[in-house]
Design an enzyme around this catalytic site. Structure first.
Site, short mmCIF file in Angstrom:
data_model
loop_
_atom_site.label_atom_id
_atom_site.label_comp_id
_atom_site.label_asym_id
_atom_site.label_seq_id
_atom_site.Cartn_x
_atom_site.Cartn_y
_atom_site.Cartn_z
N ASP A 1 10.45 28.01 0.82
CA ASP A 1 9.53 27.18 1.42
C ASP A 1 9.17 27.35 3.05
O ASP A 1 8.19 27.94 3.10
CB ASP A 1 10.13 25.49 1.32
CG ASP A 1 8.84 24.79 1.36
OD1 ASP A 1 7.75 24.85 1.09
OD2 ASP A 1 9.32 23.26 1.20
N GLY B 1 0.23 19.46 0.87
CA GLY B 1 0.05 18.37 1.42
C GLY B 1 0.65 17.07 0.90
O GLY B 1 1.31 17.07 -0.12
N GLU C 1 7.79 16.96 -5.74
CA GLU C 1 8.54 17.23 -4.49
C GLU C 1 8.81 15.84 -3.96
O GLU C 1 9.87 15.31 -4.22
CB GLU C 1 7.73 17.94 -3.47
CG GLU C 1 8.76 18.17 -1.99
CD GLU C 1 7.94 19.07 -1.21
OE1 GLU C 1 8.57 19.46 -0.09
OE2 GLU C 1 6.73 19.09 -1.16
N ASP D 1 2.93 29.89 7.57
CA ASP D 1 2.85 29.22 8.63
C ASP D 1 4.30 28.38 8.75
O ASP D 1 4.38 27.77 9.89
CB ASP D 1 1.67 28.02 8.88
CG ASP D 1 1.50 27.21 7.63
OD1 ASP D 1 2.40 27.28 6.88
OD2 ASP D 1 0.68 26.15 7.81
N HIS E 1 1.42 21.93 -5.74
CA HIS E 1 2.83 21.30 -5.31
C HIS E 1 2.91 19.83 -6.05
O HIS E 1 1.97 19.10 -5.87
CB HIS E 1 2.45 21.03 -3.65
CG HIS E 1 2.90 22.20 -2.93
ND1 HIS E 1 1.94 23.12 -2.53
CD2 HIS E 1 3.83 22.04 -1.94
CE1 HIS E 1 2.83 24.07 -1.80
NE2 HIS E 1 3.74 23.42 -1.04
N HIS F 1 5.67 29.77 2.82
CA HIS F 1 4.55 29.39 3.70
C HIS F 1 4.42 30.31 4.85
O HIS F 1 5.32 30.32 5.55
CB HIS F 1 4.49 27.86 3.97
CG HIS F 1 4.39 26.77 2.92
ND1 HIS F 1 3.17 26.36 2.57
CD2 HIS F 1 5.16 26.54 1.95
CE1 HIS F 1 3.22 25.53 1.60
NE2 HIS F 1 4.45 25.51 1.09
#
Length: 371
Positions: free
Chosen positions: A297, A178, A208, A21, A205, A19
């Site tokens: 990640d 999310g 998880e 961010d 995603h 990611h």
């Protein structure tokens, strides 16, 4: 023989789940926060680095999510996005990554009146600058982009259309991210159906924090090409009385179809998928020949890198260079760039890179005996 830290750092690596961010340099966050007027929980870079890791390790979801307020919060201008993306490419290259798919959610970067297109163009410019600087430093890397839609929001079709609009400019796929619980991927079927009609790639995603139903929906309802994390597929594997693993229908399907698992070991420990790397399902899934890949990640929140992920897996499961080559080839087989580009990276970069490391190891082993 366990790989040395230098061998691991030098080994050609591929990351599919990283990611943007979640990988900023703390020094950059401090600089950008001053420019943005953004208040940080800790004012200095070293303290901030510790704060991010402690918050991610706290066991509090609220505190974990707060960390992204301070990365996304300083990524709201074109200049900031260009800088962050360029540094991302440089940092990956310095770690021996030769191909990366980096994801981010354009909808999270609109607070300073940038448009979705402005955001994508800034990030792409940054990646190109970072690639150029990495090449000049002798560590070439190719960075492709996945555009993420937030699963609790309602912009997934819009982001999917953005993927198609920039597919010739380095955007290679789509993702949703999310909280899984309460926000199933089927809420975004319109986006997935659109992407399939456009012959586009996407990952989801799934598996998880939530379990098998999330994986099943991602695959059988939405048609995902890959599973973002997917670690909970282990819930569909039991042990027989003789101690042999028995795959349930869904696990067998995932293995039979060679569906890639974007596993992120250190991150999974933070989110509770396993209590330690040694107990992480990665070892079992690799042993059973699932299409496992190794990923970072969020490098900042997990204080990690691809080299560190390889190192902790080697320590836990005894992996050697041949295993790391296998995981790396798995990742390239699963990448969203064209087949000929994947094949060239495998045959011209990855395999020769690992062969050179093995040759160096052999030479180093023989040298003392020849004196």
């Amino acid at each position: 023989m366990s790989p040395t830290p230098e061998e691991i750092r030098s080994a050609p690596k591929v990351v599919l789940h990283d990611h943007l961010d979640g990988g900023l340099r703390p020094e950059t966050i401090v600089d950008l926060a001053a420019d943005h007027g953004h208040e940080l929980p800790v004012p200095d870079a070293d303290g901030l680095r510790t704060w991010f890791v402690d918050s991610a390790d706290s066991g509090s979801l609220d505190r974990y999510l707060e960390t992204f307020q301070h990365t996304v919060g300083v990524m709201q201008t074109r200049e900031a996005l260009v800088r962050v993306a360029a540094e991302c490419a440089e940092d990956l290259a310095a770690d021996g990554v030769v191909y990366a798919e980096v994801r981010y959610a354009p909808e999270l970067h609109l607070d300073r009146e940038l448009s979705l297109d402005d955001v994508v163009e800034a990030v792409q410019e940054g990646f190109r600058q970072g690639e150029q600087r990495a090449a000049e430093a002798g560590r070439p890397v190719k960075v492709a982009t996945l555009l993420t839609a937030m699963r609790h929001a309602a912009r997934s079709r819009e982001i999917a259309e953005l993927v198609i609009r920039y597919r010739e400019a380095g955007v290679v796929g789509f993702d949703i991210a999310g909280a899984e619980a309460g926000f199933p991927p089927t809420r975004h079927l319109d986006a997935f159906e659109f992407l399939r009609r456009e012959n586009a790639h996407f990952t989801i995603h799934a598996g998880e924090a939530f379990g098998l139903p999330s994986i099943w929906e991602a695959l059988q309802w939405c048609g995902a090409d890959r599973l973002g994390h997917g670690v909970r597929i282990v819930d569909d594997i039991t042990m027989s009385d003789a101690g042999q693993p028995v795959l349930g229908r869904l696990a067998a399907y995932v293995r039979d179809k060679r569906i890639p698992l974007e596993l992120c070991p250190s991150s999974n420990i933070q989110t509770g998928a396993a209590s330690s790397i040694a107990e992480h399902p990665f070892g079992l899934l690799a042993k059973l020949r699932f299409r496992v890949t190794v990923n970072t990640d969020n490098r900042l929140m997990s204080a990690t890198s691809m080299s560190r992920e390889f190192s902790v897996l080697a320590e836990a499961f005894g992996y050697d260079l041949s295993d790391f080559q296998w995981f790396t080839v798995n990742a390239l087989k699963s990448a969203f760039i064209p087949f000929d580009e994947r094949l060239a990276l495998i045959n011209d970069v990855v395999k020769p890179g690992y062969a050179a490391l093995v040759a160096q190891r052999t030479l180093a082993h023989l040298r003392p005996a020849s004196r």
